[in-house]
Design a protein around this motif. Structure first.
Motif, PDB file in Angstrom:
ATOM      1  N   ALA A  61       0.839  -1.198   0.000  1.00  0.00           N
ATOM      2  CA  ALA A  61       0.000   0.000   0.000  1.00  0.00           C
ATOM      3  C   ALA A  61       0.871   1.244   0.000  1.00  0.00           C
ATOM      4  O   ALA A  61       1.683   1.445   0.905  1.00  0.00           O
ATOM      5  CB  ALA A  61      -0.913   0.000   1.219  1.00  0.00           C
ATOM      6  N   GLY A  62       0.725   2.049  -1.044  1.00  0.00           N
ATOM      7  CA  GLY A  62       1.503   3.271  -1.163  1.00  0.00           C
ATOM      8  C   GLY A  62       2.935   3.057  -1.602  1.00  0.00           C
ATOM      9  O   GLY A  62       3.719   4.020  -1.663  1.00  0.00           O
ATOM     10  N   GLY A  63       3.330   1.830  -1.926  1.00  0.00           N
ATOM     11  CA  GLY A  63       4.716   1.540  -2.303  1.00  0.00           C
ATOM     12  C   GLY A  63       4.971   1.721  -3.790  1.00  0.00           C
ATOM     13  O   GLY A  63       4.062   1.942  -4.589  1.00  0.00           O
ATOM     14  N   GLY A  64       6.238   1.590  -4.175  1.00  0.00           N
ATOM     15  CA  GLY A  64       6.621   1.727  -5.575  1.00  0.00           C
ATOM     16  C   GLY A  64       6.270   0.499  -6.386  1.00  0.00           C
ATOM     17  O   GLY A  64       6.121  -0.614  -5.853  1.00  0.00           O
ATOM     18  N   LEU A  65       6.141   0.676  -7.693  1.00  0.00           N
ATOM     19  CA  LEU A  65       5.766  -0.429  -8.564  1.00  0.00           C
ATOM     20  C   LEU A  65       6.799  -1.542  -8.583  1.00  0.00           C
ATOM     21  O   LEU A  65       6.452  -2.707  -8.818  1.00  0.00           O
ATOM     22  CB  LEU A  65       5.531   0.089  -9.989  1.00  0.00           C
ATOM     23  CG  LEU A  65       4.360   1.055 -10.189  1.00  0.00           C
ATOM     24  CD1 LEU A  65       4.256   1.469 -11.648  1.00  0.00           C
ATOM     25  CD2 LEU A  65       3.055   0.414  -9.725  1.00  0.00           C
ATOM     26  N   LEU A  66       8.055  -1.198  -8.348  1.00  0.00           N
ATOM     27  CA  LEU A  66       9.122  -2.185  -8.343  1.00  0.00           C
ATOM     28  C   LEU A  66       9.642  -2.491  -6.944  1.00  0.00           C
ATOM     29  O   LEU A  66      10.569  -3.285  -6.790  1.00  0.00           O
ATOM     30  CB  LEU A  66      10.280  -1.723  -9.242  1.00  0.00           C
ATOM     31  CG  LEU A  66       9.994  -1.822 -10.752  1.00  0.00           C
ATOM     32  CD1 LEU A  66      10.961  -0.967 -11.542  1.00  0.00           C
ATOM     33  CD2 LEU A  66      10.057  -3.271 -11.214  1.00  0.00           C
ATOM     34  N   GLU A  67       9.040  -1.872  -5.957  1.00  0.00           N
ATOM     35  CA  GLU A  67       9.496  -2.080  -4.574  1.00  0.00           C
ATOM     36  C   GLU A  67       9.383  -3.541  -4.184  1.00  0.00           C
ATOM     37  O   GLU A  67       8.353  -4.194  -4.426  1.00  0.00           O
ATOM     38  CB  GLU A  67       8.667  -1.218  -3.636  1.00  0.00           C
ATOM     39  CG  GLU A  67       9.062  -1.304  -2.179  1.00  0.00           C
ATOM     40  CD  GLU A  67       8.171  -0.449  -1.308  1.00  0.00           C
ATOM     41  OE1 GLU A  67       7.619  -0.978  -0.328  1.00  0.00           O
ATOM     42  OE2 GLU A  67       8.012   0.763  -1.603  1.00  0.00           O
ATOM     43  N   GLY A  68      10.458  -4.077  -3.586  1.00  0.00           N
ATOM     44  CA  GLY A  68      10.445  -5.452  -3.112  1.00  0.00           C
ATOM     45  C   GLY A  68      10.804  -6.486  -4.158  1.00  0.00           C
ATOM     46  O   GLY A  68      10.863  -7.677  -3.851  1.00  0.00           O
ATOM     47  N   ILE A  69      11.044  -6.046  -5.399  1.00  0.00           N
ATOM     48  CA  ILE A  69      11.442  -6.960  -6.482  1.00  0.00           C
ATOM     49  C   ILE A  69      12.947  -6.857  -6.657  1.00  0.00           C
ATOM     50  O   ILE A  69      13.472  -5.772  -6.914  1.00  0.00           O
ATOM     51  CB  ILE A  69      10.728  -6.628  -7.803  1.00  0.00           C
ATOM     52  CG1 ILE A  69       9.212  -6.671  -7.622  1.00  0.00           C
ATOM     53  CG2 ILE A  69      11.180  -7.581  -8.904  1.00  0.00           C
ATOM     54  CD1 ILE A  69       8.656  -8.023  -7.265  1.00  0.00           C
ATOM     55  N   ALA A  70      13.655  -7.962  -6.519  1.00  0.00           N
ATOM     56  CA  ALA A  70      15.109  -7.957  -6.656  1.00  0.00           C
ATOM     57  C   ALA A  70      15.503  -7.782  -8.111  1.00  0.00           C
ATOM     58  O   ALA A  70      14.849  -8.287  -9.010  1.00  0.00           O
ATOM     59  CB  ALA A  70      15.699  -9.247  -6.101  1.00  0.00           C
ATOM     60  N   LYS A  71      16.605  -7.061  -8.350  1.00  0.00           N
ATOM     61  CA  LYS A  71      17.117  -6.889  -9.710  1.00  0.00           C
ATOM     62  C   LYS A  71      17.681  -8.201 -10.211  1.00  0.00           C
ATOM     63  O   LYS A  71      18.221  -9.001  -9.460  1.00  0.00           O
ATOM     64  CB  LYS A  71      18.194  -5.800  -9.746  1.00  0.00           C
ATOM     65  CG  LYS A  71      17.663  -4.416  -9.463  1.00  0.00           C
ATOM     66  CD  LYS A  71      18.762  -3.371  -9.604  1.00  0.00           C
ATOM     67  CE  LYS A  71      18.251  -1.981  -9.259  1.00  0.00           C
ATOM     68  NZ  LYS A  71      19.295  -0.948  -9.352  1.00  0.00           N
TER      69      LYS A  71
END
Length: 281
Positions: free
Chosen positions: A271-281
């Motif tokens: 909620a309220g986070g970035g679209l890529l937040e929490g996804i490892a590169k």
């Protein structure tokens, strides 16, 4: 000011049905992701051959006349993607699938209509996703935003291809009703009309959003302006001074300062986070 390149190394694929959908629905997020270093590819599934046009300048390009609208819209799309700073390709190549028109139309019975793509459409998108290896796929919700058959099919194809190829996160673009209706001017520009209550496709809640800074907002406006057969850009108006626009139906809408997104598949959005937040590169 030079943007922070905090998303360098991330890859994003947006799956859209027709030229202009990428700019109206997701132009702000795509421009923001690209400015922050992500590699962004827009996959467009048809040329939008069955679209209506605005005014007399392009009136004879439509499907029932010269049937040249799709080819013309390739150029519009190229200019829009350049404004957003992203790459583009067509599913199966330009013209492989045709705009299906609205539900029940004669266009939907064309064997080349996108709604009739079957498993072949999934195969073609899966090939793109296998080559791109995106961390994020952006597309429509199960209703395609407002019910267009090509949008719904794009949703289905995107989900199937993302699941097959193991995309970490898929999200749906959405429009928040309170922002969309709250930003409208008190009066419509000359020749346009205001929407009736509930007439615009929108939802009442989303998981997260992308804030459009001034440069990103201008990029979205210019990308939408590039689709001149489909969109008329108006002036800044309303209580928030938002840029107005209208499609061929001449219903006044506004380009909001936020784009909203909902979790579709894979890792859910915070909620309220970035679209890529929490996804490892």
């Amino acid at each position: 000011m030079t943007p922070t390149r905090d998303l360098a190394g991330y890859r994003v694929v947006a799956v859209h049905a027709h030229p202009d959908d990428e700019s109206i629905s997701t132009g702000g997020a795509l421009a923001d992701l690209a400015r922050r270093g992500a590699d962004v590819l827009v996959v467009t599934c048809t040329l939008g051959e069955e679209g209506e046009v605005i005014g007399e300048t392009y009136a004879q390009l439509i499907a029932d006349e010269a049937d040249q609208l799709g080819g013309y819209r390739i150029g519009e799309l190229a200019r829009a993607l350049a404004a957003l700073g992203v790459r583009g390709t067509f599913l199966g190549g330009a013209g492989h699938y045709r705009d299906s028109g609205m539900a029940g139309s004669a266009a939907s019975r064309n064997p080349r209509a996108f709604v009739n793509c079957g498993e072949g459409g999934v195969d073609k998108l899966a090939e793109i996703l296998e080559a791109e290896r995106p961390h994020l796929v952006i597309t429509y919700d199960p209703n395609g935003g407002y019910g267009h058959p090509d949008h719904i099919r794009a949703h289905e194809v995107a989900h199937a291809a993302a699941e097959r190829t193991g995309v970490p996160r898929l999200v749906w673009a959405a429009r928040l009703r309170s922002e969309l209706e709250g930003g409208l001017p008190a009066q419509a520009p000359d020749g346009w009309r205001l929407p009736a209550p509930g007439e615009l496709d929108a939802v009442d809640g989303t998981e997260t959003w992308v804030e459009l800074g001034e440069e990103t907002y201008r990029a979205k406006v210019e990308a939408m302006r590039a689709h001149a057969t489909q969109i008329t850009i108006g002036e800044a108006a309303g209580p928030e001074g938002l840029t107005t626009y209208a499609l061929s139906n001449l219903i006044t809408q506004v380009i909001t300062r936020r784009e909203h997104y909902r979790s579709g598949a894979g890792a859910p959005l915070r909620a309220g986070g970035g679209l890529l937040e929490g996804i490892a590169k």
